[in-house]
Design a protein around this motif. Structure first.
Motif, PDB file in Angstrom:
ATOM      1  N   ARG A 167      34.700  42.186  37.025  1.00 46.62           N
ATOM      2  CA  ARG A 167      35.609  41.042  36.890  1.00 46.62           C
ATOM      3  C   ARG A 167      34.940  39.778  37.395  1.00 46.62           C
ATOM      4  NH1 ARG A 167      40.964  39.845  40.441  1.00 46.62           N
ATOM      5  NH2 ARG A 167      39.360  38.972  41.814  1.00 46.62           N
ATOM      6  N   SER A 215      41.655  46.368  50.212  1.00 45.27           N
ATOM      7  CA  SER A 215      41.672  45.584  48.974  1.00 45.27           C
ATOM      8  C   SER A 215      40.245  45.118  48.667  1.00 45.27           C
ATOM      9  CB  SER A 215      42.604  44.386  49.150  1.00 45.27           C
ATOM     10  OG  SER A 215      42.309  43.423  48.157  1.00 45.27           O
ATOM     11  N   ASN A 240      45.599  40.817  35.652  1.00 44.01           N
ATOM     12  CA  ASN A 240      44.485  40.788  36.576  1.00 44.01           C
ATOM     13  C   ASN A 240      43.945  42.213  36.598  1.00 44.01           C
ATOM     14  OD1 ASN A 240      42.806  40.684  38.778  1.00 44.01           O
ATOM     15  ND2 ASN A 240      44.361  40.087  40.262  1.00 44.01           N
ATOM     16  N   TRP A 262      45.461  45.489  38.812  1.00 42.80           N
ATOM     17  CA  TRP A 262      45.156  44.798  40.065  1.00 42.80           C
ATOM     18  C   TRP A 262      44.947  45.834  41.182  1.00 42.80           C
ATOM     19  CZ3 TRP A 262      49.048  42.801  44.044  1.00 42.80           C
ATOM     20  CH2 TRP A 262      48.379  42.051  45.037  1.00 42.80           C
ATOM     21  N   VAL A 263      43.973  45.563  42.039  1.00 42.86           N
ATOM     22  CA  VAL A 263      43.549  46.531  43.052  1.00 42.86           C
ATOM     23  C   VAL A 263      44.684  47.057  43.934  1.00 42.86           C
ATOM     24  CG1 VAL A 263      41.166  45.705  43.229  1.00 42.86           C
ATOM     25  CG2 VAL A 263      42.911  44.612  44.614  1.00 42.86           C
ATOM     26  N   SER A 299      34.461  36.131  42.946  1.00 41.36           N
ATOM     27  CA  SER A 299      35.166  37.366  43.303  1.00 41.36           C
ATOM     28  C   SER A 299      36.644  37.166  43.598  1.00 41.36           C
ATOM     29  CB  SER A 299      34.482  38.032  44.485  1.00 41.36           C
ATOM     30  OG  SER A 299      34.397  37.140  45.569  1.00 41.36           O
ATOM     31  N   ALA A 300      37.010  36.022  44.138  1.00 30.73           N
ATOM     32  CA  ALA A 300      38.419  35.873  44.527  1.00 30.73           C
ATOM     33  C   ALA A 300      39.246  35.293  43.390  1.00 30.73           C
ATOM     34  CB  ALA A 300      38.534  34.966  45.736  1.00 30.73           C
ATOM     35  N   GLY A 301      40.416  35.847  43.213  1.00 30.60           N
ATOM     36  CA  GLY A 301      41.336  35.302  42.225  1.00 30.60           C
ATOM     37  C   GLY A 301      42.124  34.189  42.874  1.00 30.60           C
ATOM     38  N   TYR A 310      50.766  35.208  36.591  1.00 33.98           N
ATOM     39  CA  TYR A 310      49.849  34.349  35.812  1.00 33.98           C
ATOM     40  C   TYR A 310      50.519  33.788  34.555  1.00 33.98           C
ATOM     41  CZ  TYR A 310      46.345  36.532  38.789  1.00 33.98           C
ATOM     42  OH  TYR A 310      45.628  36.965  39.882  1.00 33.98           O
ATOM     43  N   TYR A 368      40.506  35.169  34.614  1.00 32.88           N
ATOM     44  CA  TYR A 368      39.544  36.257  34.740  1.00 32.88           C
ATOM     45  C   TYR A 368      38.929  36.605  33.394  1.00 32.88           C
ATOM     46  CZ  TYR A 368      42.349  36.984  38.959  1.00 32.88           C
ATOM     47  OH  TYR A 368      43.015  36.808  40.142  1.00 32.88           O
ATOM     48  N   THR A 397      39.108  43.180  46.304  1.00 36.38           N
ATOM     49  CA  THR A 397      38.962  41.755  45.997  1.00 36.38           C
ATOM     50  C   THR A 397      38.774  40.979  47.298  1.00 36.38           C
ATOM     51  OG1 THR A 397      41.367  41.663  45.959  1.00 36.38           O
ATOM     52  CG2 THR A 397      40.249  41.721  43.838  1.00 36.38           C
ATOM     53  N   LYS A 422      52.445  39.866  46.743  1.00 40.03           N
ATOM     54  CA  LYS A 422      52.089  41.194  47.263  1.00 40.03           C
ATOM     55  C   LYS A 422      53.227  41.785  48.084  1.00 40.03           C
ATOM     56  CE  LYS A 422      47.626  41.659  48.295  1.00 40.03           C
ATOM     57  NZ  LYS A 422      46.389  41.435  49.074  1.00 40.03           N
ATOM     58  N   LYS A 438      49.306  31.046  42.125  1.00 41.09           N
ATOM     59  CA  LYS A 438      48.323  30.804  41.070  1.00 41.09           C
ATOM     60  C   LYS A 438      48.653  29.537  40.280  1.00 41.09           C
ATOM     61  CE  LYS A 438      46.950  34.979  42.255  1.00 41.09           C
ATOM     62  NZ  LYS A 438      45.808  35.369  42.985  1.00 41.09           N
TER      63      LYS A 438
END
Ligand code: GLU
Length: 400
Positions: free
Chosen positions: A375, A14, A175, A125-126, A37-39, A207, A325, A16, A101, A239
């Motif tokens: 991002r 990942s 994202n 998203w990644v 960098s981190a959400g 989100y 983001y 992120t 996840k 979130k």
């Protein structure tokens, strides 16, 4: 011969998480690093929610629970989704997992056979494509560029569906772009989906409480209840309630699939942490006003970030409706050289040089399946976000 399985060899780490870890390591070495960098919300978990976790420990709620979460929490999750979205989910349709996840992982593992296709609008998203790969499916990445506001259209969806399509993964607000689908845009997608009864929908709504300027954020089943029997409505507390570390995600989905996901969870992690479940219960069933306060701050930061990035020579950034983001284009920077002599050949070179020369960590667009962008997460103290944007502006000004 390597010990590592072919299955895992096909999976990327990942990005992120990798870039966030790199930023943390540089910081630990004493470097002046600002991580965008981190959400991950910079706010602490609201006091009442943390207290519920402490109370759970003191009350001895430290044992196994039902694999898919306590009945009390599953009922409260159903109530929360129903209250927010006008749906009529029941507790038996809910599974609680270790973060959103795991919900996605469970759903893909429980449903994909080799060769099944999963449509993923990009940027995305990644983790979506790699989870699909792990589960033996094939990702069908549908590029949705800035010209369509980074959104999937009915025409593109129709063109991507084949007899092998099993899923569409939708994420609104998205994202990495922060863009959200209006009810009308969702309606157009639903009309296509109604014509293809074999396609399931996983809607990642993680989100959906973080939207700005009174944007109306609906979910697929709310727009088209006829899709309820083939939709996974996914969400979680990470979130909206600033609870990333507690690891609680959940979904509402047809009972057959929910049971299969629970079977998989029972053979992998068992129940999500009992203490986290108690805290999540307070999050979804307790007072909701902390969200409003956080959203107001995010909205201010969004406005600062978008405006400051658009003032940086070579960058262009659309205004996102939600999440935390921004996803600016670096088109105007490509081919240029940085002050320290690095050549901006692509988005990865851009973020690498940005980190090395200014200490600002961000994630390149290619990690989200869209090159030529990067991002920025503005879930960081407002003054820090401003300082980071100032550094980005100087970085861009110094390109030649
Ligand atoms: N979802 C967040 C992000 O995109 C957290 C890190 C991750 O799991 O990807 O940064």
């Amino acid at each position: 011969m390597s010990i590592i399985s072919d299955r895992l060899k096909a999976v990327n780490p990942s990005q992120t998480l990798v870039i966030s870890a790199k930023a943390r390591a540089l910081k630990a070495q004493g470097k002046d690093v600002i991580s965008l960098s981190a959400g991950e919300p910079d706010f602490n978990t609201p006091e009442n929610i943390g207290r519920a976790g402490i109370n759970a420990i003191q009350a001895g709620q430290t044992k196994y629970t039902d694999v898919g979460g306590t009945m009390e929490l599953r009922q409260a999750v159903a109530n929360r989704i129903n209250q927010d979205s006008g749906t009529d989910y029941k507790a038996e349709e809910i599974i609680v997992s270790n973060g959103g996840k795991q919900v996605i992982y469970n759903a893909m593992m429980a449903s994909l056979n080799p060769g099944d296709e999963v449509i993923i609008p990009a940027p995305c998203w990644v983790s979506y494509p790699d989870i699909v790969t792990l589960a033996g499916g094939n990702s069908v990445i549908v590029p949705c560029g800035v010209e369509s506001g980074f959104k999937l259209t009915a025409t593109k969806l129709k063109a991507a569906i084949t007899p092998k399509t099993k899923w569409l993964i939708l994420n609104s607000p998205c994202n990495p772009t922060g863009v959200a689908y209006s009810p009308e845009e969702l309606r157009a997608l639903c009309d296509v989906l109604l014509d293809h009864p074999n396609v399931w929908i996983l809607t990642d709504d993680i989100y959906n409480k973080l939207v700005y300027n009174d944007f109306i954020c609906q979910t697929i089943v709310q727009v088209e209840p006829g899709l309820r029997d083939r939709t996974v409505t996914m969400n979680g507390v990470s979130k909206a309630y600033a609870m990333t570390g507690w690891r609680i995600g959940y979904s509402a989905a047809p009972v057959e699939l929910t049971k299969a996901m629970s079977k998989l969870q029972g053979q992998s992690t068992s129940n999500p942490c009992s203490i986290s479940q108690a805290a999540a219960l307070e999050a979804v069933a307790g007072p909701q006003d902390s969200i409003k306060q956080m959203v107001a701050i995010y909205q201010k930061r969004r406005d600062i970030v978008v405006s400051m990035l658009n003032q940086a020579p070579g960058l262009e950034c659309i205004t996102p409706q939600g999440a935390f983001y921004a996803f600016p284009s670096i088109k105007g920077c490509l081919g240029k050289t940085t002050k320290a002599g690095a050549k901006i050949v692509n988005d990865e070179a851009f973020v690498t040089a940005l980190l090395e020369e200014t200490g600002v960590a961000a994630v390149h667009g290619a990690a989200f399946m869209m090159e030529g962008f990067f991002r920025v997460s503005y879930a960081t103290a407002t003054e820090t976000v401003k300082e980071a944007c100032t550094r980005i502006q100087h970085f861009c000004m110094n390109l030649s």
